[in-house]
Motif scaffolding. Structure first.
Motif, PDB file in Angstrom:
ATOM      1  N   TYR A  42       0.862  -1.185   0.000  1.00 28.79           N
ATOM      2  CA  TYR A  42       0.000   0.000   0.000  1.00 28.79           C
ATOM      3  C   TYR A  42       0.895   1.231   0.000  1.00 28.79           C
ATOM      4  CZ  TYR A  42      -3.213   3.626   1.357  1.00 28.79           C
ATOM      5  OH  TYR A  42      -3.937   4.784   1.380  1.00 28.79           O
ATOM      6  N   SER A  43       0.594   2.178  -0.858  1.00 24.83           N
ATOM      7  CA  SER A  43       1.392   3.406  -0.966  1.00 24.83           C
ATOM      8  C   SER A  43       0.524   4.629  -0.763  1.00 24.83           C
ATOM      9  CB  SER A  43       2.054   3.497  -2.338  1.00 24.83           C
ATOM     10  OG  SER A  43       2.931   2.431  -2.540  1.00 24.83           O
ATOM     11  N   SER A  44       1.083   5.615  -0.070  1.00 25.17           N
ATOM     12  CA  SER A  44       0.466   6.936   0.041  1.00 25.17           C
ATOM     13  C   SER A  44       1.472   7.946  -0.498  1.00 25.17           C
ATOM     14  CB  SER A  44       0.110   7.234   1.500  1.00 25.17           C
ATOM     15  OG  SER A  44       1.272   7.512   2.240  1.00 25.17           O
ATOM     16  N   GLU A  45       1.195   9.221  -0.323  1.00 21.49           N
ATOM     17  CA  GLU A  45       2.112  10.249  -0.808  1.00 21.49           C
ATOM     18  C   GLU A  45       3.459  10.217  -0.095  1.00 21.49           C
ATOM     19  OE1 GLU A  45       0.597  14.216  -0.864  1.00 21.49           O
ATOM     20  OE2 GLU A  45      -1.323  13.588  -1.716  1.00 21.49           O
ATOM     21  N   ASN A  46       3.442   9.906   1.207  1.00 18.96           N
ATOM     22  CA  ASN A  46       4.645  10.021   2.022  1.00 18.96           C
ATOM     23  C   ASN A  46       5.307   8.711   2.418  1.00 18.96           C
ATOM     24  OD1 ASN A  46       4.361  12.868   2.128  1.00 18.96           O
ATOM     25  ND2 ASN A  46       2.770  12.600   3.666  1.00 18.96           N
ATOM     26  N   TRP A  47       4.604   7.587   2.309  1.00 15.30           N
ATOM     27  CA  TRP A  47       5.175   6.334   2.779  1.00 15.30           C
ATOM     28  C   TRP A  47       4.568   5.148   2.056  1.00 15.30           C
ATOM     29  CZ3 TRP A  47       0.898   4.059   4.865  1.00 15.30           C
ATOM     30  CH2 TRP A  47      -0.057   4.892   5.432  1.00 15.30           C
ATOM     31  N   LEU A  68      -6.200  -9.446   4.355  1.00 14.55           N
ATOM     32  CA  LEU A  68      -7.550  -9.122   3.918  1.00 14.55           C
ATOM     33  C   LEU A  68      -7.548  -7.650   3.550  1.00 14.55           C
ATOM     34  CD1 LEU A  68      -9.842 -10.869   6.552  1.00 14.55           C
ATOM     35  CD2 LEU A  68      -9.163 -11.695   4.300  1.00 14.55           C
ATOM     36  N   LYS A  69      -8.287  -7.309   2.514  1.00 13.54           N
ATOM     37  CA  LYS A  69      -8.306  -5.897   2.109  1.00 13.54           C
ATOM     38  C   LYS A  69      -9.619  -5.563   1.431  1.00 13.54           C
ATOM     39  CE  LYS A  69      -6.269  -6.663  -2.397  1.00 13.54           C
ATOM     40  NZ  LYS A  69      -5.392  -6.166  -3.419  1.00 13.54           N
ATOM     41  N   ASP A  70      -9.941  -4.283   1.467  1.00 16.51           N
ATOM     42  CA  ASP A  70     -11.025  -3.715   0.690  1.00 16.51           C
ATOM     43  C   ASP A  70     -10.611  -2.294   0.325  1.00 16.51           C
ATOM     44  OD1 ASP A  70     -11.542  -2.130   2.970  1.00 16.51           O
ATOM     45  OD2 ASP A  70     -13.206  -3.374   3.615  1.00 16.51           O
ATOM     46  N   ASP A  71     -11.521  -1.504  -0.198  1.00 16.23           N
ATOM     47  CA  ASP A  71     -11.175  -0.152  -0.640  1.00 16.23           C
ATOM     48  C   ASP A  71     -10.735   0.752   0.509  1.00 16.23           C
ATOM     49  OD1 ASP A  71     -11.717  -0.839  -3.238  1.00 16.23           O
ATOM     50  OD2 ASP A  71     -13.753  -0.019  -3.215  1.00 16.23           O
ATOM     51  N   GLU A  72     -11.166   0.445   1.741  1.00 14.96           N
ATOM     52  CA  GLU A  72     -10.907   1.330   2.863  1.00 14.96           C
ATOM     53  C   GLU A  72      -9.917   0.802   3.893  1.00 14.96           C
ATOM     54  OE1 GLU A  72     -14.734   2.193   4.470  1.00 14.96           O
ATOM     55  OE2 GLU A  72     -15.303   3.432   2.773  1.00 14.96           O
ATOM     56  N   SER A  73      -9.521  -0.478   3.791  1.00 11.23           N
ATOM     57  CA  SER A  73      -8.681  -1.028   4.854  1.00 11.23           C
ATOM     58  C   SER A  73      -7.874  -2.232   4.397  1.00 11.23           C
ATOM     59  CB  SER A  73      -9.547  -1.395   6.062  1.00 11.23           C
ATOM     60  OG  SER A  73     -10.616  -2.226   5.669  1.00 11.23           O
ATOM     61  N   LEU A  74      -6.883  -2.565   5.227  1.00 12.96           N
ATOM     62  CA  LEU A  74      -6.018  -3.716   4.997  1.00 12.96           C
ATOM     63  C   LEU A  74      -5.727  -4.323   6.366  1.00 12.96           C
ATOM     64  CD1 LEU A  74      -3.337  -3.567   2.318  1.00 12.96           C
ATOM     65  CD2 LEU A  74      -3.035  -5.054   4.259  1.00 12.96           C
ATOM     66  N   PHE A  75      -5.681  -5.677   6.467  1.00 11.93           N
ATOM     67  CA  PHE A  75      -5.657  -6.337   7.769  1.00 11.93           C
ATOM     68  C   PHE A  75      -4.865  -7.640   7.717  1.00 11.93           C
ATOM     69  CE2 PHE A  75      -8.102  -9.060  10.869  1.00 11.93           C
ATOM     70  CZ  PHE A  75      -7.835  -8.331  12.008  1.00 11.93           C
ATOM     71  N   ALA A 123      -2.851 -10.985  17.796  1.00 15.57           N
ATOM     72  CA  ALA A 123      -1.944  -9.921  17.376  1.00 15.57           C
ATOM     73  C   ALA A 123      -2.431  -9.542  15.986  1.00 15.57           C
ATOM     74  CB  ALA A 123      -0.497 -10.386  17.327  1.00 15.57           C
ATOM     75  N   PHE A 124      -2.530  -8.250  15.702  1.00 12.37           N
ATOM     76  CA  PHE A 124      -2.980  -7.833  14.373  1.00 12.37           C
ATOM     77  C   PHE A 124      -2.375  -6.498  13.988  1.00 12.37           C
ATOM     78  CE2 PHE A 124      -6.238  -5.771  16.977  1.00 12.37           C
ATOM     79  CZ  PHE A 124      -6.313  -4.516  16.401  1.00 12.37           C
ATOM     80  N   ILE A 125      -2.451  -6.221  12.697  1.00 17.56           N
ATOM     81  CA  ILE A 125      -2.063  -4.925  12.140  1.00 17.56           C
ATOM     82  C   ILE A 125      -3.184  -4.529  11.197  1.00 17.56           C
ATOM     83  CG2 ILE A 125      -0.317  -3.621  10.877  1.00 17.56           C
ATOM     84  CD1 ILE A 125       1.614  -6.018  11.589  1.00 17.56           C
ATOM     85  N   TYR A 126      -3.713  -3.319  11.371  1.00 15.65           N
ATOM     86  CA  TYR A 126      -4.869  -2.844  10.615  1.00 15.65           C
ATOM     87  C   TYR A 126      -4.567  -1.462  10.046  1.00 15.65           C
ATOM     88  CZ  TYR A 126      -9.611  -1.111   9.741  1.00 15.65           C
ATOM     89  OH  TYR A 126     -10.738  -0.584   9.167  1.00 15.65           O
ATOM     90  N   LEU A 127      -4.752  -1.293   8.765  1.00 16.79           N
ATOM     91  CA  LEU A 127      -4.581  -0.002   8.111  1.00 16.79           C
ATOM     92  C   LEU A 127      -5.939   0.553   7.732  1.00 16.79           C
ATOM     93  CD1 LEU A 127      -2.870   2.227   6.715  1.00 16.79           C
ATOM     94  CD2 LEU A 127      -2.924   0.782   4.664  1.00 16.79           C
ATOM     95  N   ARG A 130      -8.743   5.442   4.772  1.00 14.41           N
ATOM     96  CA  ARG A 130      -9.412   6.751   4.767  1.00 14.41           C
ATOM     97  C   ARG A 130      -8.770   7.707   5.765  1.00 14.41           C
ATOM     98  NH1 ARG A 130     -14.250   6.643   6.910  1.00 14.41           N
ATOM     99  NH2 ARG A 130     -14.034   4.542   7.648  1.00 14.41           N
ATOM    100  N   LYS A 131      -8.505   7.222   6.961  1.00 15.57           N
ATOM    101  CA  LYS A 131      -7.911   8.055   8.007  1.00 15.57           C
ATOM    102  C   LYS A 131      -6.393   8.120   7.909  1.00 15.57           C
ATOM    103  CE  LYS A 131     -11.544   7.076  11.364  1.00 15.57           C
ATOM    104  NZ  LYS A 131     -11.858   6.425  12.643  1.00 15.57           N
ATOM    105  N   GLN A 132      -5.812   7.261   7.052  1.00 18.92           N
ATOM    106  CA  GLN A 132      -4.356   7.168   6.930  1.00 18.92           C
ATOM    107  C   GLN A 132      -3.720   6.863   8.285  1.00 18.92           C
ATOM    108  OE1 GLN A 132      -2.324   7.817   3.744  1.00 18.92           O
ATOM    109  NE2 GLN A 132      -4.298   6.877   3.333  1.00 18.92           N
ATOM    110  N   LYS A 133      -4.311   5.852   8.981  1.00 20.02           N
ATOM    111  CA  LYS A 133      -3.804   5.445  10.288  1.00 20.02           C
ATOM    112  C   LYS A 133      -3.516   3.954  10.283  1.00 20.02           C
ATOM    113  CE  LYS A 133      -5.786   8.934  13.221  1.00 20.02           C
ATOM    114  NZ  LYS A 133      -6.419   9.198  14.504  1.00 20.02           N
ATOM    115  N   LEU A 134      -2.424   3.603  10.948  1.00 19.23           N
ATOM    116  CA  LEU A 134      -2.014   2.221  11.101  1.00 19.23           C
ATOM    117  C   LEU A 134      -2.184   1.839  12.565  1.00 19.23           C
ATOM    118  CD1 LEU A 134      -0.669  -0.238   9.656  1.00 19.23           C
ATOM    119  CD2 LEU A 134       1.524   0.687  10.453  1.00 19.23           C
TER     120      LEU A 134
END
Length: 158
Positions: A42-47, A68-75, A123-127, A130-134
């Motif tokens: 996953y890429s954004s403008e800064n990272w 797992l992913k959709d248009d708004e999140s990745l998990f 244990a999980f990691i969720y992106l 929309r909010k650009q939060k990890l």
């Protein structure tokens, strides 16, 4: 036992070291779950983020490959749900714990509310795109380890 990983970088294309490091970790987590091994970028403008998940299939009618992913999140997720989180969803044997937790996190405005109701190790990691939060978390007892690394140093989360 599944294995999950996420590497955050300024820009992956410009960092051979990040790609090399990710390859080493990907090879190591492959040993934790022989049934599925996938990578998602996953890429954004800064990272840039590289997610990886190795799954050992134990639940549901078919394997739930990760991330797992959709248009708004990745998990990515490693854990078990023994109760809590909308117990009526647990009756659906065709879904594993990963899908149940991913859906619950997306539906609740506060991730902490989901975790407060969850029973079982995780244990999980969720992106949240929309909010650009990890977000990342592990259960309070550390039954599923989650390591955080910074430039070659790794520590357990608290």
């Amino acid at each position: 036992m599944c294995g999950i990983i996420c590497i955050l970088s300024g820009t992956i294309e410009n960092s051979v070291n990040t790609v090399d490091i990710f390859q080493v970790f990907k090879e190591n987590i492959a040993n934790r779950g022989p049934d599925s091994l996938n990578v998602e970028k996953y890429s954004s403008e800064n990272w840039d983020l590289l997610f990886g998940a190795s799954v050992l299939w134990l639940q549901g009618k078919c394997i739930t490959s990760q991330p797992l992913k959709d248009d708004e999140s990745l998990f990515v997720y490693n854990g078990d749900i023994f109760g809590g989180i909308s117990d009526h969803h647990l009756m659906r044997a065709d879904h594993g714990d990963t899908t149940i937790l991913f859906d619950a996190i997306k539906q609740m405005p506060m991730i902490s509310a989901v975790l407060a109701s969850k029973q079982g190790p995780y244990a999980f990691i969720y992106l949240d795109k929309r909010k650009q939060k990890l977000y990342f978390a592990r259960d309070i007892f550390g039954r599923r380890s989650l390591l955080i690394g910074k430039r070659g140093r790794f520590t357990y989360t608290h």
